[in-house]
Design an enzyme around this catalytic site. Structure first.
Site, mmCIF file in Angstrom:
data_model
loop_
_atom_site.group_PDB
_atom_site.id
_atom_site.type_symbol
_atom_site.label_atom_id
_atom_site.label_comp_id
_atom_site.label_asym_id
_atom_site.label_seq_id
_atom_site.Cartn_x
_atom_site.Cartn_y
_atom_site.Cartn_z
ATOM 1 N N GLU A 19 0.421 -0.872 0.197
ATOM 2 C CA GLU A 19 -0.217 0.149 0.051
ATOM 3 C C GLU A 19 0.830 1.280 -0.359
ATOM 4 O OE1 GLU A 19 -0.892 -2.769 2.364
ATOM 5 O OE2 GLU A 19 -2.688 -3.478 1.851
ATOM 6 N N PHE A 46 -11.318 -6.735 14.074
ATOM 7 C CA PHE A 46 -11.286 -6.880 13.429
ATOM 8 C C PHE A 46 -10.003 -5.747 12.403
ATOM 9 C CE2 PHE A 46 -9.604 -9.576 9.478
ATOM 10 C CZ PHE A 46 -7.902 -9.801 9.897
ATOM 11 N N GLN A 47 -8.216 -5.744 12.241
ATOM 12 C CA GLN A 47 -8.675 -4.584 11.326
ATOM 13 C C GLN A 47 -8.808 -3.533 11.579
ATOM 14 O OE1 GLN A 47 -8.710 -6.268 6.819
ATOM 15 N NE2 GLN A 47 -6.337 -7.542 7.279
ATOM 16 N N LYS A 65 -17.073 -0.218 6.123
ATOM 17 C CA LYS A 65 -17.592 -0.876 5.248
ATOM 18 C C LYS A 65 -19.796 -1.347 4.821
ATOM 19 C CE LYS A 65 -17.682 -5.938 4.102
ATOM 20 N NZ LYS A 65 -16.970 -7.428 4.477
ATOM 21 N N MET A 124 24.390 8.782 2.146
ATOM 22 C CA MET A 124 24.110 9.743 1.903
ATOM 23 C C MET A 124 24.470 9.845 3.623
ATOM 24 S SD MET A 124 24.014 12.933 2.242
ATOM 25 C CE MET A 124 23.390 13.492 0.492
HETATM 26 C C1 TPP Z 1 12.732 5.457 4.898
HETATM 27 C C2 TPP Z 1 13.783 6.065 5.234
HETATM 28 N N1 TPP Z 1 14.876 5.340 6.430
HETATM 29 C C3 TPP Z 1 16.168 6.193 7.037
HETATM 30 C C4 TPP Z 1 16.316 7.179 5.833
HETATM 31 C C5 TPP Z 1 17.971 8.348 5.847
HETATM 32 N N2 TPP Z 1 18.842 7.803 5.067
HETATM 33 C C6 TPP Z 1 18.613 9.057 4.366
HETATM 34 S S1 TPP Z 1 19.702 8.819 3.467
HETATM 35 C C7 TPP Z 1 20.047 7.541 3.309
HETATM 36 C C8 TPP Z 1 20.728 6.323 3.082
HETATM 37 C C9 TPP Z 1 20.265 6.156 1.151
HETATM 38 O O1 TPP Z 1 20.779 5.334 0.590
HETATM 39 P P1 TPP Z 1 20.699 4.514 -1.039
HETATM 40 O O2 TPP Z 1 19.223 4.415 -1.394
HETATM 41 O O3 TPP Z 1 22.023 3.183 -1.268
HETATM 42 O O4 TPP Z 1 21.316 5.934 -2.010
HETATM 43 P P2 TPP Z 1 23.048 6.686 -1.354
HETATM 44 O O5 TPP Z 1 23.112 8.010 -0.283
HETATM 45 O O6 TPP Z 1 24.039 5.763 -1.622
HETATM 46 O O7 TPP Z 1 22.845 7.288 -2.580
HETATM 47 C C10 TPP Z 1 19.552 6.650 4.338
HETATM 48 C C11 TPP Z 1 19.124 5.748 5.680
HETATM 49 C C12 TPP Z 1 15.632 8.080 4.636
HETATM 50 N N3 TPP Z 1 15.429 8.825 3.629
HETATM 51 N N4 TPP Z 1 14.508 7.137 4.335
#
Ligand code: TPP
Lengths: 570, 163
Positions: A50, A112-113, A162, A478
């Site tokens: 979803e 439920f749900q 529902k 990042m």
């Molecule tokens: C749902 C979610 N969880 C955690 C983060 C924190 N976060 C920001 S950038 C990142 C790393 C992303 O890694 P990747 O997709 O491999 O991209 P890269 O930075 O290596 O290009 C994380 C964990 C986020 N932005 N969103």
């Protein structure tokens, strides 16, 4: 005509000219799915989670001017949708989310749900409704669409128990809606606009700073016209990319944390700043007190009064729809005699060009290892700069924003406000469905793509030929960058171990997978993807330099002028 | 600075939680909040007493206005206005305390509305200061229970908050 609640829901969607509903069935929405089954005009896209339904509806909305629609069941269906809803909310994207709820008699019984969907989503929707009577479905859905797309747009959720979807009543779709408590201001105050124009004309160091509001209000044309009329430099935020054509001489690139040197310096040292549909958020102005050290007058156009003078004090607030206000500014400028001061402007441009001369976007390319920036540049070349590009969140997102110059609005789809990893592929799905003949690329990372990787299945079912460009650096890049810069190089949990073979994974879903290891193969692989496999989904798994960082960078809590331009500045 | 914000809001279920949720989500203070339907039953009137700098109060009124069900918002403390609060106090009243309390009640123009041989219930309306002063005038050990309605406010003269 007497219809069931479920049939009314579908009729309403037809009235709103909804092309696609992104959703996932379950007990509480069985009647609605049954009504969906018995008609053809509203098409349903069965996602695999979803969250992706809402993101895909969101991507559809971002790439068009339409309201995106998602349909989910009660309980886990609704909670799975929450991330998608919050993501759309933070970027002001118009969505209508219809969720099933347990029967009215069961509400409050820990059925439920059952979850309190209206309660859970309240802080991350523009508005939401629980429909307790079948006679209220039509007017509520009408209101939901109206609220979603007017004023500052946003997601609106309609929760339907529902039994309400099963009950019958006489159906009529309301032609118009008016709500005494909701009257967004569209036209800007003409006195304020006049003041703004005078201030702009008297500026010695003017700067135009624009955001997502320009895209949402479909005002790119007006912005371009005004900017050219004035001859002033302009910057587009991450959410506003494509609002002004990148590559144009007056365009200084993106501002903020990973913005260009010239954009940040010009923002900081401007004496009159025109902010248009941008909100001075913390990724642009990290340190308001530092920004306030330079005296300048600020004009701020925004549809949402609460965005004005929230983080940065504004001198001339103009509440209104960006497009309307820009049009009025252009009218006033064109009908008046006054023009900007040419000497002052020439001196200012000389300064701006000096800043631009720092060439802050150059990076060291390599023959041995693929640089992520290089992949983005090649993607731009291969697609002729004409693709819709979606991204996830991380370094790759910044490189996409920096190295793929967008010349048109609604071509760049990313989660700017919430920063949600996992949006990339669903955004691409929504965009590709809305634009079957356009090239759609998803620039992602090996971590983000795994957050909604199951959607490869949806893409197969609906034959969505998106091109996934995975900038695979084996790191939460990042996070790794921040750990390198601010946490003594202690890479706590940021290495992505046990990665799948993405090419094979894509193949197992029936798509094309290509792994690319060498810089010399990048362009060829991209061409193969966009020509040979034009009509197929291609997963390009680029093995990129794991040590590359995003520059320039303004560290959190630092002033705009205190930039790290490259690794040498560390 | 203390501000008294009055608003008209659609009388819908959930409307109150939108307002209180906004205050908690954005970290604004609520000193008191009162709400009840108006003469037009489809609308409720709310009085919120809050504190914050001018910038915060500006954001609070803007954010309240942004709520879809909010019809009108006014910071009534920006001009001459009247505030009233109702308080009920149950006071231990035995022996010589009974007369003493009654005298205090008279001075404050309060009323005794329930009497037993051991206690009084006193009703008092006024601004917060008056209510506080009354409580200050009663020996703390005698106060069994207090309940306050929170502040209701209205502008003076011809300032009217209406649709
Ligand atoms: C749902 C979610 N969880 C955690 C983060 C924190 N976060 C920001 S950038 C990142 C790393 C992303 O890694 P990747 O997709 O491999 O991209 P890269 O930075 O290596 O290009 C994380 C964990 C986020 N932005 N969103």
């Amino acid at each position: 005509m007497v219809l069931t609640g479920a049939e009314i829901v579908i009729r309403c969607l037809q009235e709103e000219k909804v092309e696609y509903v992104f959703g996932y069935p379950g007990g509480a929405v069985l009647y609605i799915y049954d009504a969906l089954f018995q008609q053809e005009s509203v098409r349903h896209v069965l996602v695999r989670h979803e969250q992706a339904a809402v993101h895909a509806a969101d991507g559809y909305a971002r790439s068009t001017e339409q309201v995106g629609v998602a349909l989910v069941t009660s309980g886990p269906g609704a909670t799975n949708a929450v991330t998608g809803i919050a993501t759309a909310f933070c970027d002001s994207i118009p969505l209508v989310i219809i969720s099933g709820q347990v029967p009215t008699a069961a509400i409050g019984q820990d059925a439920f749900q059952e979850v309190d969907t209206v309660g859970i989503t309240r802080p991350c929707v523009k508005h939401n409704f629980l429909v307790k009577d079948v006679r209220e479905i039509a007017s509520t859905i009408k209101k939901a669409f109206y609220l979603a797309k007017t004023g500052r747009p946003g997601p609106v959720l309609v929760d339907i128990p529902k039994d309400v979807s099963m009950h019958q009543c006489e159906y009529e779709y309301p032609k118009e809606i008016s709500m005494r408590s909701y009257n967004p201001v569209v036209k800007g105050h003409s006195g304020q606009i006049k003041k703004a124009v005078q201030l702009l004309l008297g500026a010695k160091r003017p700067m135009i700073y624009t955001g997502g509001g320009v895209v949402l209000s479909n005002a790119a044309e007006q912005l371009t016209k005004l900017t050219r009329l004035l001859g002033y430099p302009v910057t587009n935020t991450l959410m506003g990319l494509g609002g002004y054509p990148a590559g144009d001489r007056q365009y200084l690139g993106m501002p903020g944390m990973h913005g260009t040197y010239e954009a940040n310096m010009a923002m900081h040292y401007s004496d009159v700043l025109l902010a248009v549909g941008a909100r001075f958020d913390d990724r642009v102005i990290g340190l308001p007190s530092h920004f306030a050290e330079e005296p300048r007058k600020i004009i701020h156009i925004d549809i949402d009064p609460s965005s004005i003078s929230k983080r940065v004090k504004v001198d001339v607030p103009i509440v209104g729809d960006v497009k309307e206000v820009l049009e009025e500014m252009i009218r006033q400028l064109e009908s008046g005699e006054a023009r900007p001061n040419p000497e002052a402007l020439a001196a200012w441009w000389k300064q701006v060009e000096e800043w631009r001369g720092r060439n802050c976007m150059v990076y060291k390319n390599s023959d041995e290892i693929i640089k992520p920036q290089f992949v983005v540049q090649k993607l731009w070349e291969v697609t002729g700069g004409e693709a819709i590009v979606t991204s996830d969140v991380g370094q790759h997102q910044m490189w996409a924003a920096q190295y793929y110059p967008f010349t048109k609005p609604r071509r760049w789809l990313n989660s700017g406000g919430l920063g949600t990893m996992g949006v990339g592929m669903p955004y691409a799905m929504g965009a590709q469905l809305a634009h079957p003949d356009m090239q759609v690329a998803c620039i992602t990372g090996e971590a983000s793509i795994q957050m909604n990787i199951q959607e490869l299945s949806t893409c197969k079912q609906f034959r969505l030929p998106i091109k996934i460009c995975n900038l695979n650096n084996r790191y939460l890049g990042m996070v790794r960058q921040w750990q390198q810069l601010f946490h003594g190089g202690r890479y706590s949990e940021s290495y992505m171990d046990s990665l799948p073979d993405f090419a094979k994974l894509a193949e197992s879903y029936g798509h094309v997978g290509i792994r690319v290891d060498k810089p010399s193969d990048v362009e060829g692989a991209l061409r193969e993807a966009f020509t040979t496999h034009k009509n197929e989904l291609v997963f390009l798994d680029f093995q990129v330099d794991p040590t590359e960082n995003v520059y320039p960078m303004v560290q959190g809590g630092k002033g705009l002028t205190e930039m790290i331009l490259s690794a040498e500045d560390l | 600075m203390r501000h008294v914000i009055s608003l008209l809001i659609e009388n819908e279920s959930g409307a109150l939680s939108r307002v209180s949720g906004l205050f908690s989500a954005r970290g604004y203070n609520i000193e008191s909040l009162t709400v009840a339907p108006t003469e037009d039953a489809s609308m409720s009137r709310m009085t919120i007493v809050t504190t914050g700098s001018d910038d915060i109060i500006e954001q609070i009124t803007k954010q309240l206005n942004k709520l879809v069900e909010v019809v009108k918002v006014v910071d009534i403390s920006e001009a001459a206005h009247i505030e009233r609060e109702l308080m009920l106090v149950k006071i231990r009243a035995t022996g010589k305390d009974r007369e003493e309390i009654k005298r205090t009640v008279d001075i404050f123009r309060a009323r005794i509305i329930d009497v037993t041989d051991a206690s009084y219930v006193v009703e008092l309306t006024g601004n917060q200061g008056k209510l506080d002063a009354f409580l200050g005038a009663i020996e703390p050990a005698l106060i069994l229970e207090t309940v306050r309605s929170g502040v209701c406010g209205i502008g003076r003269g011809d300032r009217v908050l209406k649709l």
